[in-house]
Design a protein around this motif. Structure first.
Motif, PDB file in Angstrom:
ATOM      1  N   ALA A 117       0.825  -1.212   0.000  1.00 18.39           N
ATOM      2  CA  ALA A 117       0.000   0.000   0.000  1.00 18.39           C
ATOM      3  C   ALA A 117       0.859   1.262   0.000  1.00 18.39           C
ATOM      4  CB  ALA A 117      -0.943  -0.002   1.204  1.00 18.39           C
ATOM      5  N   GLU A 118       1.954   1.250   0.732  1.00 16.38           N
ATOM      6  CA  GLU A 118       2.851   2.414   0.746  1.00 16.38           C
ATOM      7  C   GLU A 118       3.490   2.642  -0.623  1.00 16.38           C
ATOM      8  OE1 GLU A 118       5.745   3.170   3.773  1.00 16.38           O
ATOM      9  OE2 GLU A 118       4.547   2.065   5.239  1.00 16.38           O
ATOM     10  N   VAL A 132       2.346   1.614  -3.570  1.00 14.03           N
ATOM     11  CA  VAL A 132       1.312   1.975  -4.539  1.00 14.03           C
ATOM     12  C   VAL A 132       0.860   3.427  -4.345  1.00 14.03           C
ATOM     13  CG1 VAL A 132      -1.044   1.436  -5.269  1.00 14.03           C
ATOM     14  CG2 VAL A 132       0.583  -0.396  -4.885  1.00 14.03           C
ATOM     15  N   ALA A 133       0.911   3.922  -3.123  1.00 15.78           N
ATOM     16  CA  ALA A 133       0.538   5.315  -2.862  1.00 15.78           C
ATOM     17  C   ALA A 133       1.463   6.287  -3.593  1.00 15.78           C
ATOM     18  CB  ALA A 133       0.562   5.594  -1.364  1.00 15.78           C
ATOM     19  N   LEU A 134       2.690   5.867  -3.868  1.00 18.90           N
ATOM     20  CA  LEU A 134       3.635   6.731  -4.585  1.00 18.90           C
ATOM     21  C   LEU A 134       3.188   7.033  -6.014  1.00 18.90           C
ATOM     22  CD1 LEU A 134       6.986   5.112  -3.394  1.00 18.90           C
ATOM     23  CD2 LEU A 134       5.945   7.238  -2.576  1.00 18.90           C
ATOM     24  N   VAL A 135       2.421   6.124  -6.613  1.00 17.58           N
ATOM     25  CA  VAL A 135       1.933   6.342  -7.982  1.00 17.58           C
ATOM     26  C   VAL A 135       0.464   6.766  -7.992  1.00 17.58           C
ATOM     27  CG1 VAL A 135       3.626   4.835  -9.063  1.00 17.58           C
ATOM     28  CG2 VAL A 135       1.433   3.891  -8.323  1.00 17.58           C
ATOM     29  N   ASP A 136      -0.074   7.080  -6.817  1.00 16.02           N
ATOM     30  CA  ASP A 136      -1.429   7.602  -6.656  1.00 16.02           C
ATOM     31  C   ASP A 136      -2.511   6.656  -7.189  1.00 16.02           C
ATOM     32  OD1 ASP A 136      -3.032   9.568  -5.560  1.00 16.02           O
ATOM     33  OD2 ASP A 136      -3.321  10.558  -7.490  1.00 16.02           O
ATOM     34  N   LEU A 137      -2.315   5.357  -6.983  1.00 18.04           N
ATOM     35  CA  LEU A 137      -3.319   4.367  -7.345  1.00 18.04           C
ATOM     36  C   LEU A 137      -4.193   4.112  -6.123  1.00 18.04           C
ATOM     37  CD1 LEU A 137      -4.170   2.318  -9.602  1.00 18.04           C
ATOM     38  CD2 LEU A 137      -2.705   0.680  -8.447  1.00 18.04           C
ATOM     39  N   CYS A 185      -3.079   1.927  10.534  1.00 16.40           N
ATOM     40  CA  CYS A 185      -2.157   1.004   9.864  1.00 16.40           C
ATOM     41  C   CYS A 185      -1.965   1.361   8.395  1.00 16.40           C
ATOM     42  CB  CYS A 185      -2.682  -0.427   9.955  1.00 16.40           C
ATOM     43  SG  CYS A 185      -2.707  -1.104  11.615  1.00 16.40           S
ATOM     44  N   PHE A 186      -2.990   1.926   7.772  1.00 13.43           N
ATOM     45  CA  PHE A 186      -2.968   2.248   6.345  1.00 13.43           C
ATOM     46  C   PHE A 186      -3.340   3.716   6.123  1.00 13.43           C
ATOM     47  CE2 PHE A 186      -3.662  -2.306   6.548  1.00 13.43           C
ATOM     48  CZ  PHE A 186      -2.786  -2.773   5.586  1.00 13.43           C
ATOM     49  N   PRO A 187      -2.442   4.634   6.416  1.00 13.04           N
ATOM     50  CA  PRO A 187      -2.782   6.059   6.306  1.00 13.04           C
ATOM     51  C   PRO A 187      -3.006   6.553   4.874  1.00 13.04           C
ATOM     52  CG  PRO A 187      -0.467   5.795   6.829  1.00 13.04           C
ATOM     53  CD  PRO A 187      -1.089   4.429   6.905  1.00 13.04           C
ATOM     54  N   HIS A 188      -2.460   5.858   3.876  1.00 18.10           N
ATOM     55  CA  HIS A 188      -2.598   6.311   2.489  1.00 18.10           C
ATOM     56  C   HIS A 188      -3.736   5.629   1.746  1.00 18.10           C
ATOM     57  CE1 HIS A 188       1.165   8.358   3.064  1.00 18.10           C
ATOM     58  NE2 HIS A 188       1.754   7.224   3.417  1.00 18.10           N
ATOM     59  N   THR A 189      -4.475   4.775   2.429  1.00 14.15           N
ATOM     60  CA  THR A 189      -5.536   4.001   1.788  1.00 14.15           C
ATOM     61  C   THR A 189      -6.817   4.818   1.702  1.00 14.15           C
ATOM     62  OG1 THR A 189      -4.554   2.004   2.688  1.00 14.15           O
ATOM     63  CG2 THR A 189      -6.799   1.842   1.932  1.00 14.15           C
TER      64      THR A 189
END
Length: 66
Positions: free
Chosen positions: A26-27, A29-34, A50-54
């Motif tokens: 998840a971390e 994938v967050a870099l490519v804004d998916l 646990c998943f702040p970018h989700t």
């Protein structure tokens, strides 16, 4: 010459299980804004801490998916 059009369909990554491997994926994938959707039946593993970018977290019985 002809004209081409590109259509991009909306894509989401569904991660089933909220343990450490899903957290790492998840971390990245967050870099490519998916958009990422986490699915787990334990709220202790599937939460925004646990998943702040989700973008979406689903805690429900995931056993029927297996």
């Amino acid at each position: 010459m002809g004209k081409a059009e590109i259509f991009l369909l909306p894509v989401k990554l569904y991660l089933i299980g909220g343990e450490y491997i899903s957290r790492a994926v998840a971390e990245i994938v967050a870099l490519v804004d998916l958009p990422v959707v986490i699915m787990d039946d334990w709220p202790e593993f599937a939460n925004s801490e646990c998943f702040p970018h989700t973008r979406e977290i689903i805690y429900d019985d995931i056993l029927p998916l297996y």
